[in-house]
Design an enzyme around this catalytic site. Structure first.
Site, PDB file in Angstrom:
ATOM      1  CB  SER A   1      -0.837  -0.051   1.441  1.00  0.00           C
ATOM      2  OG  SER A   1      -1.841  -0.889   0.944  1.00  0.00           O
TER       3      SER A   1
ATOM      4  CE  LYS B   1      -4.287   1.472  -0.739  1.00  0.00           C
ATOM      5  NZ  LYS B   1      -4.367   0.755   0.513  1.00  0.00           N
TER       6      LYS B   1
ATOM      7  CB  SER C   1      -4.564   1.348   3.967  1.00  0.00           C
ATOM      8  OG  SER C   1      -3.684   1.203   2.963  1.00  0.00           O
TER       9      SER C   1
END
EC number: 3.4.16.4
Length: 457
Positions: free
Chosen positions: A67, A70, A130
């Protein structure tokens, strides 16, 4: 035997005397900070003010970011907001295509098809919670489709100088062709940190998402244990600010963070850390090792003034002037982040200057650079500027211009042609003159010899 012993003793003493100064010199050499040996596949600690890495481990190795992806997604969203394509309060509706292909066990904020939420709250869902679906919703809003947004992600990575990065999706769900490196993540993060709103959201420990058309108010806490003890205790670090966590089975535990203390500001990256059991207690090393890196930076490094603007560094020869040189000085006072055990006097200076400069020279004109380094690490590079004006000599300039004119290939060719023409004319003149003279004399002789005159009878 006595002679042999004497010679052995003599040479031993001489060798020891020779090595003693070297040993003393080594003892006086600065001792650099000990390697902290960060426990992760890759780790990086960079001075946020100068971009100087002060700790690096496998920083260019291609690894899975999970993640941490991102951060790039957020960067493109903030760019779109700056360009006027989106606004923070703009409402977006989740499409069915945005929620397709997401892992059932992936991070989510529970956003449903047809649900409407502002860009700002979608950013909070993406960076604090997230949420994978928030990435796709924002991607479609920026580029029209997720695939077009991924193309934009890769183009932006290339623009930033990322050499070991390839994205396949906006959220970081595992794909063998979805990878980056610690250094590339630093470049992406440093670009995103230029937007104040990015750090405001990333540094949020707790957020309340207002009720929507399909959901009641949502109450969320960050996944970053350095910022909060709500989920897990034992990792809180008051120096830390942001930025993003990531975790999959293939990527391991990953974290990009930053920390500030006094004048120091660091950006850290951890990739591929493990969760281990230590003394019966679980330890997620992406958090604990990040704090250890911060300790390493704050304990061992400080800013020091390495060079002053007023210092005269060297002379540069000057042509076409009555003055034969100009001195140079650093463009500004230069502070560098370096180990506390080093002093500015320990830094090696490497000067690169023009071999010679032609007048006129203006005060402040760049004539070279000065690099400060130690043990193979470059701490700063500063421009070297002319200290004063140097006027050109008209006579020397005129002579130079004349010389330059006649040194041009075209002028040389024309000169050779004219010279050959002149030689031809001279030869032709001489040859024609001799021919006329020769034929003139022979005709005269023939006339005189053939003249008989009138004979008288």
């Amino acid at each position: 035997m006595k002679i042999k012993r004497f010679l052995s003793l003599f040479f031993a003493v001489m060798i020891s005397l020779h090595l003693a100064p070297l040993a003393a010199a080594d003892a006086d050499s600065p001792v650099l900070p000990e390697d902290p040996n960060i426990l992760a596949k890759a780790a990086l600690l960079v001075d946020a003010n100068t971009g100087l890495p002060i700790y690096a481990k496998n920083e260019h190795e291609e690894l899975y970011p999970a993640s941490l992806t991102k951060i790039m997604t957020a960067l493109l969203v903030f760019e779109a907001i700056e360009d006027g394509k989106l606004s923070m309060d703009q409402m977006l509706t989740a499409s069915s295509s945005a929620l397709m292909g997401l892992a059932d066990d992936g991070s989510t904020a529970g956003i449903q098809v047809g649900e409407t939420m502002s860009v700002q709250n979608l950013l909070y869902c993406m960076l604090v919670v997230s949420a994978n679906e928030a990435c796709n919703i924002l991607a479609e809003a920026v580029s029209g489709s997720v695939s077009a947004f991924v193309d934009a992600m890769n183009a932006k990575a290339k623009e930033l100088g990322c050499e070991n990065t390839h994205f396949v999706n906006p959220n970081g769900l595992h794909d063998p062709q979805h990878y980056t490196s610690a250094w590339d993540l630093y470049l992406i993060t440093a670009a995103a940190m230029q937007y104040d709103g990015f750090m405001t959201i990333c540094d949020t420990a707790h957020v309340v998402i207002p009720a929507t058309n399909m959901s009641e108010e949502r109450d969320y806490w960050t996944t970053n244990h350095l910022l909060s003890t709500w989920r897990v205790i034992g990792y809180r670090d008051t120096r830390a600010h942001g930025i993003k966590t990531g975790s999959t089975d293939d990527a391991g535990h990953c974290l990009v963070s930053s920390a500030m203390h006094g004048s120091l500001h660091f950006i850290s990256v951890i990739l591929g850390a493990e969760r281990v059991e230590e003394h019966g207690v679980g330890n997620i090393r992406s958090f604990s090792e990040t704090s250890r890196m911060f300790d390493y930076g704050f304990d061992n490094f400080s800013y020091q003034t390495a060079i002053l603007e007023s210092e005269e560094i060297q002379e540069v020869p000057v042509e076409l002037s009555e003055m034969d040189h100009v001195t140079v000085h650093p463009a500004q006072d230069t502070e560098v982040l370096m180990p506390k055990t080093l002093s500015p006097e320990d830094l090696e200076r490497s000067v690169e200057l023009q071999e010679v400069v032609e007048a006129p020279v203006a005060a402040g004109q760049k004539l070279g650079t000065l690099t400060l380094s130690y043990d193979g690490i470059t701490y700063a590079t500063v421009d070297l500027l002319a200290s004063f004006d140097v006027e050109a000599s008209r006579i020397q300039t005129l002579l130079r211009d004349i010389q330059d004119f006649f040194s041009k290939p075209v002028v040389r060719i024309v000169g050779v042609v004219l010279l050959l023409l002149l030689i031809f004319l001279v030869v032709w003149k001489l040859f024609l003159g001799r021919r006329r003279y020769r034929y003139g004399r022979s005709v005269g002789r023939r006339n005189r010899s053939s003249y008989r005159g009138r004979r008288r009878h």
